[in-house]
Enzyme design. Sequence first.
Site, PDB file in Angstrom:
ATOM      1  N   GLU A  69      37.187   8.449  32.439  1.00  0.00           N
ATOM      2  CA  GLU A  69      38.474   9.080  32.117  1.00  0.00           C
ATOM      3  C   GLU A  69      39.284   8.242  31.140  1.00  0.00           C
ATOM      4  OE1 GLU A  69      41.227   9.801  35.392  1.00  0.00           O
ATOM      5  OE2 GLU A  69      42.503  10.958  34.042  1.00  0.00           O
ATOM      6  N   ASP A  89      35.909   8.517  37.356  1.00  0.00           N
ATOM      7  CA  ASP A  89      37.372   8.531  37.402  1.00  0.00           C
ATOM      8  C   ASP A  89      37.764   7.336  38.272  1.00  0.00           C
ATOM      9  OD1 ASP A  89      40.051   8.910  37.670  1.00  0.00           O
ATOM     10  OD2 ASP A  89      39.930  11.059  38.041  1.00  0.00           O
ATOM     11  N   ILE A  91      40.710   6.121  39.203  1.00  0.00           N
ATOM     12  CA  ILE A  91      41.716   6.484  40.224  1.00  0.00           C
ATOM     13  C   ILE A  91      41.987   7.965  40.057  1.00  0.00           C
ATOM     14  CG2 ILE A  91      44.058   6.171  41.110  1.00  0.00           C
ATOM     15  CD1 ILE A  91      44.077   3.334  40.105  1.00  0.00           C
ATOM     16  N   ASP A  92      41.422   8.768  40.930  1.00  0.00           N
ATOM     17  CA  ASP A  92      41.750  10.188  40.897  1.00  0.00           C
ATOM     18  C   ASP A  92      42.940  10.376  41.830  1.00  0.00           C
ATOM     19  OD1 ASP A  92      41.342  12.867  40.030  1.00  0.00           O
ATOM     20  OD2 ASP A  92      40.738  13.296  42.092  1.00  0.00           O
ATOM     21  N   THR A  94      46.309   9.705  40.198  1.00  0.00           N
ATOM     22  CA  THR A  94      47.155   8.625  39.669  1.00  0.00           C
ATOM     23  C   THR A  94      48.632   8.862  39.999  1.00  0.00           C
ATOM     24  OG1 THR A  94      45.564   8.217  37.909  1.00  0.00           O
ATOM     25  CG2 THR A  94      47.757   7.341  37.556  1.00  0.00           C
ATOM     26  N   ASP A 219      36.918  14.437  37.422  1.00  0.00           N
ATOM     27  CA  ASP A 219      37.642  14.706  38.670  1.00  0.00           C
ATOM     28  C   ASP A 219      36.749  15.384  39.708  1.00  0.00           C
ATOM     29  OD1 ASP A 219      40.224  13.891  37.671  1.00  0.00           O
ATOM     30  OD2 ASP A 219      40.378  15.791  36.604  1.00  0.00           O
TER      31      ASP A 219
HETATM   32  C1  IPD Z   1      44.246  14.508  38.310  1.00  0.00           C
HETATM   33  C2  IPD Z   1      44.230  14.800  39.787  1.00  0.00           C
HETATM   34  C3  IPD Z   1      45.141  15.962  40.081  1.00  0.00           C
HETATM   35  C4  IPD Z   1      44.776  17.195  39.288  1.00  0.00           C
HETATM   36  C5  IPD Z   1      44.707  16.898  37.813  1.00  0.00           C
HETATM   37  C6  IPD Z   1      43.767  15.716  37.569  1.00  0.00           C
HETATM   38  P1  IPD Z   1      43.920  11.928  37.650  1.00  0.00           P
HETATM   39  O1  IPD Z   1      43.381  13.431  38.019  1.00  0.00           O
HETATM   40  O2  IPD Z   1      42.939  15.096  40.227  1.00  0.00           O
HETATM   41  O3  IPD Z   1      45.062  16.302  41.431  1.00  0.00           O
HETATM   42  O4  IPD Z   1      45.711  18.195  39.517  1.00  0.00           O
HETATM   43  O5  IPD Z   1      44.231  18.048  37.133  1.00  0.00           O
HETATM   44  O6  IPD Z   1      43.714  15.456  36.185  1.00  0.00           O
HETATM   45  O7  IPD Z   1      44.642  12.058  36.346  1.00  0.00           O
HETATM   46  O8  IPD Z   1      44.829  11.511  38.751  1.00  0.00           O
HETATM   47  O9  IPD Z   1      42.678  11.144  37.546  1.00  0.00           O
END
Ligand code: IPD
Length: 286
Positions: A69, A89, A91-92, A94, A219
Amino acid sequence: MAEWTECMNFGMAIAREAREVILEAFRNKKDVMLKSSLADLVTETDQRVEKMLISSIRQKYPTHKFIGEESVAAGEKLELTDAPTWIIDPIDGTVNFVHRFPFVAISIAFAVNKQTEFGIVYSVVEDKMYRAQRGRGAFVNDVPLQTTGQEDITKCLVVTEIGAERDDLSLCTMTTNIMNLLRIPIQGIRAVGTAAVDMVFVATGGADAYYHIGMHCWDIAASAIIVQEAGGVVLDLDGNTFDMMSRKVIAASSMPVALRIAQTVRAFPVVRDDEDPNKSTASNGQ
Ligand code: IPD
């Protein structure tokens, strides 16, 4: 393949090491930077953890490729080839991480010939290690996972996400989707703030379905194989075959539930992960 089992075990080991870094930063104040919108955040910890994971893997498997990511955010080309590729990813969730909302995950998928061989989702605050290898079942901390198998949409608890989009069309589409599902009626709707964890809830049986528009391949690539190996169904939002690059997904405990969600929800325009955002016009989905 035994070779991929070794890769998966290595992936889980380095995710455990990265947990310490994430937990230490989780407790403290963070410097937050913005990406695509005021709600699309990144911290120094996201970048640091991704670098840690990639450099450990590269040392052990020098020929493997990566889709990360934060590397993509920094300008690296996102390309899934037939080569063994780690999709990461760091930190999913963030936004959760920044607010200390206790659902953040490291998501690691591994694909060969564009087919996912294993997925790891490590929910770091809860210390729950979800994993699945193709054809070998899905587990959380070594306990086997099984979806509910629920086929009646009116008995379903459904998970979704309101992502980082803040334009009227996206917001209107997301809220209309929620309204139309509640009107069926379904029994409830939830959003945890990390797509990876949202989706593995379907594998655990804690939820019956999950759908999302606008997330990225990193994700959900790992969670998708975890849901499939737990007996669930993963489709594109229009009910067609799952395509991790399309930025639209449905995961469900059964095909009837997946197809009913596909009939009910609509997508807002998104640019595919594997398309150059400067060249393409966003697809309207369905
Ligand atoms: C996000 C999270 C969030 C989702 C976003 C993602 P990130 O990833 O998974 O729940 O709604 O579409 O982009 O940016 O925290 O790695």
